[in-house]
Design a protein around this motif. Structure first.
Motif, PDB file in Angstrom:
ATOM      1  N   LEU A 162       8.637  -2.491   9.058  1.00  0.00           N
ATOM      2  CA  LEU A 162       8.147  -2.447   7.682  1.00  0.00           C
ATOM      3  C   LEU A 162       8.878  -3.478   6.820  1.00  0.00           C
ATOM      4  CD1 LEU A 162       5.995  -0.590   6.414  1.00  0.00           C
ATOM      5  CD2 LEU A 162       7.854   0.827   5.546  1.00  0.00           C
ATOM      6  N   ILE A 163      10.190  -3.616   7.029  1.00  0.00           N
ATOM      7  CA  ILE A 163      10.996  -4.583   6.271  1.00  0.00           C
ATOM      8  C   ILE A 163      10.550  -6.013   6.565  1.00  0.00           C
ATOM      9  CG2 ILE A 163      13.320  -5.537   5.973  1.00  0.00           C
ATOM     10  CD1 ILE A 163      14.380  -2.670   6.626  1.00  0.00           C
ATOM     11  N   ILE A 164      10.293  -6.303   7.851  1.00  0.00           N
ATOM     12  CA  ILE A 164       9.931  -7.661   8.263  1.00  0.00           C
ATOM     13  C   ILE A 164       8.451  -7.956   7.986  1.00  0.00           C
ATOM     14  CG2 ILE A 164       9.923  -9.269  10.246  1.00  0.00           C
ATOM     15  CD1 ILE A 164      12.188  -7.705  11.448  1.00  0.00           C
ATOM     16  N   GLU A 201       0.842  -1.202   0.000  1.00  0.00           N
ATOM     17  CA  GLU A 201       0.000   0.000   0.000  1.00  0.00           C
ATOM     18  C   GLU A 201       0.875   1.249   0.000  1.00  0.00           C
ATOM     19  OE1 GLU A 201      -3.655   1.626  -0.329  1.00  0.00           O
ATOM     20  OE2 GLU A 201      -3.530  -0.486   0.226  1.00  0.00           O
ATOM     21  N   ILE A 202       1.983   1.208   0.746  1.00  0.00           N
ATOM     22  CA  ILE A 202       2.903   2.344   0.810  1.00  0.00           C
ATOM     23  C   ILE A 202       3.615   2.533  -0.535  1.00  0.00           C
ATOM     24  CG2 ILE A 202       5.092   3.118   1.821  1.00  0.00           C
ATOM     25  CD1 ILE A 202       4.117   2.278   4.494  1.00  0.00           C
ATOM     26  N   LYS A 203       4.069   1.424  -1.119  1.00  0.00           N
ATOM     27  CA  LYS A 203       4.737   1.502  -2.421  1.00  0.00           C
ATOM     28  C   LYS A 203       3.804   2.096  -3.466  1.00  0.00           C
ATOM     29  CE  LYS A 203       7.929  -2.407  -1.852  1.00  0.00           C
ATOM     30  NZ  LYS A 203       8.221  -3.807  -2.275  1.00  0.00           N
ATOM     31  N   LYS A 204       2.550   1.682  -3.410  1.00  0.00           N
ATOM     32  CA  LYS A 204       1.559   2.132  -4.381  1.00  0.00           C
ATOM     33  C   LYS A 204       1.270   3.627  -4.228  1.00  0.00           C
ATOM     34  CE  LYS A 204      -2.691   0.717  -3.876  1.00  0.00           C
ATOM     35  NZ  LYS A 204      -3.840  -0.208  -3.794  1.00  0.00           N
ATOM     36  N   VAL A 234      -5.880   4.655   4.507  1.00  0.00           N
ATOM     37  CA  VAL A 234      -5.696   5.820   5.379  1.00  0.00           C
ATOM     38  C   VAL A 234      -4.610   5.557   6.420  1.00  0.00           C
ATOM     39  CG1 VAL A 234      -6.797   7.280   7.117  1.00  0.00           C
ATOM     40  CG2 VAL A 234      -8.027   6.683   5.039  1.00  0.00           C
ATOM     41  N   GLY A 235      -4.652   4.380   7.069  1.00  0.00           N
ATOM     42  CA  GLY A 235      -3.650   4.042   8.074  1.00  0.00           C
ATOM     43  C   GLY A 235      -2.248   4.044   7.498  1.00  0.00           C
ATOM     44  N   SER A 236      -2.068   3.458   6.315  1.00  0.00           N
ATOM     45  CA  SER A 236      -0.753   3.423   5.663  1.00  0.00           C
ATOM     46  C   SER A 236      -0.291   4.829   5.288  1.00  0.00           C
ATOM     47  CB  SER A 236      -0.813   2.544   4.405  1.00  0.00           C
ATOM     48  OG  SER A 236      -1.135   1.218   4.737  1.00  0.00           O
ATOM     49  N   SER A 288       2.085  10.168  -3.120  1.00  0.00           N
ATOM     50  CA  SER A 288       1.104  10.853  -2.282  1.00  0.00           C
ATOM     51  C   SER A 288       1.639  11.055  -0.861  1.00  0.00           C
ATOM     52  CB  SER A 288      -0.213  10.083  -2.250  1.00  0.00           C
ATOM     53  OG  SER A 288      -0.048   8.817  -1.655  1.00  0.00           O
ATOM     54  N   LEU A 289       2.439  10.104  -0.365  1.00  0.00           N
ATOM     55  CA  LEU A 289       3.002  10.240   0.985  1.00  0.00           C
ATOM     56  C   LEU A 289       3.934  11.441   1.066  1.00  0.00           C
ATOM     57  CD1 LEU A 289       3.797   6.525   1.955  1.00  0.00           C
ATOM     58  CD2 LEU A 289       1.751   7.859   2.425  1.00  0.00           C
ATOM     59  N   VAL A 290       4.734  11.639   0.016  1.00  0.00           N
ATOM     60  CA  VAL A 290       5.648  12.794  -0.020  1.00  0.00           C
ATOM     61  C   VAL A 290       4.849  14.094  -0.029  1.00  0.00           C
ATOM     62  CG1 VAL A 290       7.402  13.998  -1.375  1.00  0.00           C
ATOM     63  CG2 VAL A 290       7.487  11.503  -1.169  1.00  0.00           C
TER      64      VAL A 290
END
Length: 385
Positions: free
Chosen positions: A253-255, A79-82, A152-154, A86-88
């Protein structure tokens, strides 16, 4: 204080946070609200039964590290990669508006002379404090509602991590103007090296995934992971100037792509829930000392609080809207970024030691931290039903 007094102090904190946490849940509020109120009641602002000690501070720090690591495990990395772009955007907007709002509030309220460089620097620093975002409280509220692992959480978690990095850069620029011994270039190099380090670590851990998945003794595996969390948190803070909770979250996040993550999360949650998290939540309330505030400071506290809340909702919400989130999702992202928590306190303390924040202005900052920390989970629960 007698040598065994800390045992009674811990017992009182754990019992009170659980009691008020349960009461909060009964009135349809997240349990963390009760835990925060318990800290305020036990602290110097009300009963004065518990005071902040080095032991409490360090235990609370472990609590927030564990909380953020578990949040990383629960986050959907796909979800973060996608939504990386937008996160930036969300993080940037969530820094720019509070920076301008906090600085303008100080400038106009105290009638700062533009020619006074030190006062102008203090005005900017007030804005820097408001740029901070602490999602540890938000994480717990989202987990209670089952909304942590979603769009939203991500967005809230990912943007908050970027928010931390942007805030560190701005803080470095401002403090470097006050203290010439701090080099902006060296800090930027450190941040770049940190990103490389975490990237290399991600490659190494991901490459060891087959071995880890086949590891028979899951209890021992959790011990190794716990040690690694603390080591990464230490390296992040000590050698790179990055918040320890950021390192813990990134490691989680990695694990998070491993199948064994549920076992690790379950075992890590036990000490966190029983011991470390209650002390962390209570410690925020215990830090509060609102005695002796003048009428002028109360008015300023109210103004800076309103600005702190609105600039995060508008900034992050507008950033989310620009990235095609729905109106409801944008509002929830903005609300989730309101909480300042321990991050703002750390920034404020840094400024206090450097003469960028007077002792008189420390109480309004603490008030902002407490109120934003309490209202964030309440608003989230209301608007994310």
């Amino acid at each position: 204080m007698t040598s065994y007094y800390y045992l009674l102090m811990i017992a009182v904190i754990i019992l009170s946070t659980r009691l008020l946490g349960g009461l909060s849940e009964k009135v349809n509020m997240p349990q963390v609200v009760g835990a925060l109120i318990a800290g305020v009641i036990l602290g110097p602002s009300v009963l004065g039964w518990v005071e902040e000690t080095d032991f409490l501070a360090k235990t609370a720090e472990i609590g927030v590290i564990l909380l953020m690591f578990i949040a990383g495990l629960d986050t959907d990395i796909n979800e973060i990669k996608k939504n990386s772009v937008s996160l930036v955007v969300i993080a940037s907007m969530g820094v720019i508006l509070p920076l301008i709002g906090g600085g303008a509030c100080y400038y106009f309220y105290f009638h700062v002379d533009p020619a006074d460089f030190n006062e102008m620097l203090r005005a900017v620093f007030m804005g820097v404090i408001l740029t901070a975002t602490s999602v540890s409280i938000t994480v717990e509220a989202l987990r209670e509602m089952g909304k942590l692992n979603g769009k939203v959480g991500s967005a809230i978690l990912g943007a908050a991590v970027l928010d931390d990095i942007i805030g560190i850069i701005i803080l470095t620029v401002v403090t470097s103007l006050k203290d010439p011994s701090i080099s902006i270039i060296s800090i930027l190099i450190k941040i770049g090296l940190y990103i490389i380090l975490m990237g290399v670590l991600a490659v190494i851990i991901t490459a060891s995934k087959p071995t880890v998945e086949e590891f028979q003794d899951r209890r021992r595996l959790s011990i190794y992971v716990m040690a690694l969390v603390l080591i990464i948190s230490f390296i992040s803070e000590r050698y790179f100037g990055i918040a320890d909770i950021t390192g813990a979250y990134l490691l989680g996040l990695i694990i998070s792509t491993f199948e064994v993550k549920s076992d690790i999360a379950r075992k890590m949650t036990v000490p966190s829930y029983l011991f470390f998290s209650p002390i962390f939540f209570a410690s925020i309330g215990i830090k509060t000392e609102l005695n002796g505030m003048t009428k002028s400071m109360l008015i300023f506290s109210f103004l800076i609080l309103v600005i702190a809340v609105l600039t995060k909702i508008l900034g992050c919400g507008l950033g989310a809207k620009l990235c095609r989130y729905t109106n409801r999702e944008s509002l929830n992202v903005g609300i989730g970024m309101i909480s300042r928590g321990e991050v703002a306190l750390i920034v404020a303390q840094k400024g206090y030691h450097m003469g960028l924040l007077s002792g008189q202005l420390f109480s309004p900052v603490v008030l902002v931290v407490i109120v934003t920390t309490i209202i964030t989970p309440v608003l989230l629960k209301k608007f994310m039903k």
